[in-house]
Design a protein around this motif. Structure first.
Motif, PDB file in Angstrom:
ATOM      1  N   THR A 229       0.920  -1.114   0.038  1.00  0.00           N
ATOM      2  CA  THR A 229      -0.027   0.088   0.236  1.00  0.00           C
ATOM      3  C   THR A 229       0.942   1.348  -0.011  1.00  0.00           C
ATOM      4  O   THR A 229       2.060   1.162   0.289  1.00  0.00           O
ATOM      5  N   PHE A 349       4.634   4.727  -6.105  1.00  0.00           N
ATOM      6  CA  PHE A 349       3.935   3.726  -6.079  1.00  0.00           C
ATOM      7  C   PHE A 349       2.780   3.683  -6.852  1.00  0.00           C
ATOM      8  O   PHE A 349       2.514   2.932  -7.621  1.00  0.00           O
ATOM      9  N   LEU A 350       2.238   4.766  -7.209  1.00  0.00           N
ATOM     10  CA  LEU A 350       1.221   5.051  -8.362  1.00  0.00           C
ATOM     11  C   LEU A 350       1.554   4.732  -9.521  1.00  0.00           C
ATOM     12  O   LEU A 350       1.174   4.112 -10.477  1.00  0.00           O
ATOM     13  N   HIS A 352       4.073   2.705 -10.413  1.00  0.00           N
ATOM     14  CA  HIS A 352       4.199   1.311 -10.526  1.00  0.00           C
ATOM     15  C   HIS A 352       3.211   0.481 -10.635  1.00  0.00           C
ATOM     16  O   HIS A 352       2.931  -0.448 -11.595  1.00  0.00           O
ATOM     17  N   ARG A 353       2.029   0.836  -9.977  1.00  0.00           N
ATOM     18  CA  ARG A 353       0.716   0.216 -10.025  1.00  0.00           C
ATOM     19  C   ARG A 353       0.082   0.387 -11.534  1.00  0.00           C
ATOM     20  O   ARG A 353      -0.606  -0.582 -12.253  1.00  0.00           O
ATOM     21  N   LEU A 356       2.254  -1.928 -14.051  1.00  0.00           N
ATOM     22  CA  LEU A 356       1.644  -3.118 -13.997  1.00  0.00           C
ATOM     23  C   LEU A 356       0.333  -3.281 -14.496  1.00  0.00           C
ATOM     24  O   LEU A 356       0.177  -4.421 -15.224  1.00  0.00           O
ATOM     25  N   ALA A 357      -0.509  -2.304 -14.369  1.00  0.00           N
ATOM     26  CA  ALA A 357      -2.002  -2.241 -15.136  1.00  0.00           C
ATOM     27  C   ALA A 357      -1.685  -2.497 -16.768  1.00  0.00           C
ATOM     28  O   ALA A 357      -2.212  -3.071 -17.582  1.00  0.00           O
ATOM     29  N   ALA A 411       7.464  -1.037 -16.081  1.00  0.00           N
ATOM     30  CA  ALA A 411       7.195  -1.662 -14.733  1.00  0.00           C
ATOM     31  C   ALA A 411       8.385  -1.975 -13.890  1.00  0.00           C
ATOM     32  O   ALA A 411       8.383  -1.779 -12.762  1.00  0.00           O
TER      33      ALA A 411
END
Length: 474
Positions: A229, A349-350, A352-353, A356-357, A411
């Motif tokens: 998170t 963090f955002l 990286h997310r 991945l998407a 990513a």
């Protein structure tokens, strides 16, 4: 004590030992750790900062000096009752500081804090260099895959063009279909040239950061135990981010500087001792009959020396005000760096997310486009699709495959950048050398590299570039 996630990261990076030319990401990082000029320069800067501690400690230690003279009296006064021809003199002086108003004590604390800041700055440089190396490593893999995909596309289009010409000869296709195939082939060849140029640039960047040419790079290991998170990432970053820790150490040093400046107003007390020895080497004679002089004499004194500042032209007050202003600046810098760390960590963090998407969507797009190409080719064979539709479908498939390798690169780089933002992207965290790292030993300020050296390691010769140790008493 290391975190469990850090141990997992280290185990993921442990692979075959480094060779002269890097083939894995771990080997590239190990070579750069020893030879990258940004890192070696940062280590040299830290060694210079380390010397501030013994320099500060020297102010609390006794000083001993000695002088010796030999003189020949070439011209002597005619009115002198004694006329030596030559003389030797020797003197020794010892001074022991007893009270310095806190200047030395706080100076040592400030120097220690700056060493701490320097080490954190070195950690930040190491993380930045490793992030750049991961980026160029993945650039080479991405661009190599892109070149291969474009070459494969050129071969497919060459086959399509030959098939179109054959079908044109038998009247199954028109001249327009052949021209469309030719145009698409030429565009593909141009894209291949651009892809090869981009690969060449990435290879040069790899050589720039790693120091050796890239050769048959393997796919990198996964980055395990990334923060689940944004709150976890932020908590780790606030605790371990080297930029924030360096700013805090700089603020601590600036606070001690205020006390050092204030000590200039206070008296200083030292114990002093001196001794003198004079010898005229038998040349001291008297012009008065019957009068003789001793040819050698000794004197010694001990005592206390106090210096009490009465008026210094406003210098101490100005120095205190300047130190206080710099201390305030350092405290504000902590707030500034903390805000930047929070923003960078959340953004990493955002990012990286999101990447991945994009990888997942690109994988789905590749699968769908592969199915579409097969269908369009089958329908074209029975006359339900035109050659242009086949070419468009093949181009869509190529674009989706290029997008997939680009997304995979993005990513991985974003994941490593997230590790760097949380302060977990250094050689110790990645387990590159086990416990033999450029790190301070217990009891001194002298950092070491693998092999116990104080500078870059020459793997070929097994030699080291050493610097002098700089340890002082505690």
């Amino acid at each position: 004590m290391r975190l469990t996630g850090v141990l997992t990261v280290a185990s993921a990076f442990i692979a075959a030992g480094a060779t002269a030319r890097a083939e894995t990401l771990r080997e590239a990082l190990m070579i750069a750790y020893r030879t990258n000029p940004s890192l070696t320069a940062a280590r040299a800067g830290l060694r210079a900062t380390d010397e501030g501690v013994p320099i500060a400690k020297a102010g609390a230690r006794p000083t001993v000096s000695a002088t010796a003279d030999y003189q020949e009296f070439v011209v002597r006064s005619a009115n002198s009752f004694s006329a030596p021809l030559r003389a030797t003199n020797a003197s020794a002086n010892v001074s022991l500081p007893i009270y310095q108003g806190g200047r030395v004590r706080n100076g040592i604390k400030a120097a220690d804090a700056r060493v701490e800041a320097g080490r954190e700055t070195l950690r930040g440089t190491e993380a930045d260099v490793f992030t750049a190396i991961v980026s160029v490593y993945m650039d080479v893999i991405r661009d190599s895959a892109t070149v291969d995909l474009n070459r494969q596309n050129v071969r497919v289009l060459e086959t399509n063009l030959q098939a179109s010409r054959d079908r044109f000869e038998i009247g199954d296709l028109t001249r327009t279909d052949v021209a469309q195939s030719e145009a698409r082939l030429e565009l593909a060849r141009g894209q291949l040239e651009l892809a090869e140029a981009q690969l060449g640039a990435s290879l040069e960047n790899y050589l720039r950061f790693v120091g050796v040419p890239a050769r048959d790079l393997e796919q990198p290991p996964e980055l395990p135990n990334l923060p689940g998170t944004a709150q976890d990432a932020l908590a780790t970053a606030l605790d371990r981010n080297p930029q924030l820790l360096a700013a805090q150490a700089d603020a601590k040093a600036a606070g001690y500087d205020v006390r050092v400046a204030a000590a200039a107003r206070l008296p200083r007390l030292s114990a002093v001792a001196s001794g003198n020895y004079n010898n005229y080497l038998g040349s001291l004679v008297s012009t008065i009959p019957g009068r003789t002089f001793l040819q050698a004499q000794r004197t010694a004194t001990v005592g206390l020396s106090a210096t009490i500042p009465l008026y210094q032209g406003g210098l101490p007050a100005a120095q205190v005000r300047r130190a206080q202003a710099l201390s305030s600046q350092a405290l504000e810098q902590i707030v500034f760096v903390e805000r930047r760390v929070v923003a960078d960590t959340r953004a990493a963090f955002l990012r990286h997310r999101a990447t991945l998407a994009v990888v997942r969507s690109s994988q789905s797009a590749v699968s769908a486009n592969e199915l579409a190409v097969e269908g369009v080719r089958a329908e074209n064979s029975v006359g339900n699709r035109t050659v242009l539709e086949v070419l468009n479908a093949e181009q869509e498939l190529l674009n989706s495959r290029v997008q997939l390798v680009t997304a995979q690169r993005d990513a991985y780089v974003a994941g490593f950048a997230l590790l760097a933002a949380t302060g977990r992207a250094e050689a110790r965290d990645l387990g590159l050398f086990g416990d033999e790292l450029f790190a301070p030993r217990l009891g001194d300020h002298a950092p070491r590299l693998p092999g116990g050296s104080y500078g870059p390691v020459d793997e070929a010769a097994g030699s080291t570039t050493a610097a002098n140790e700089s340890s002082g008493p505690s």
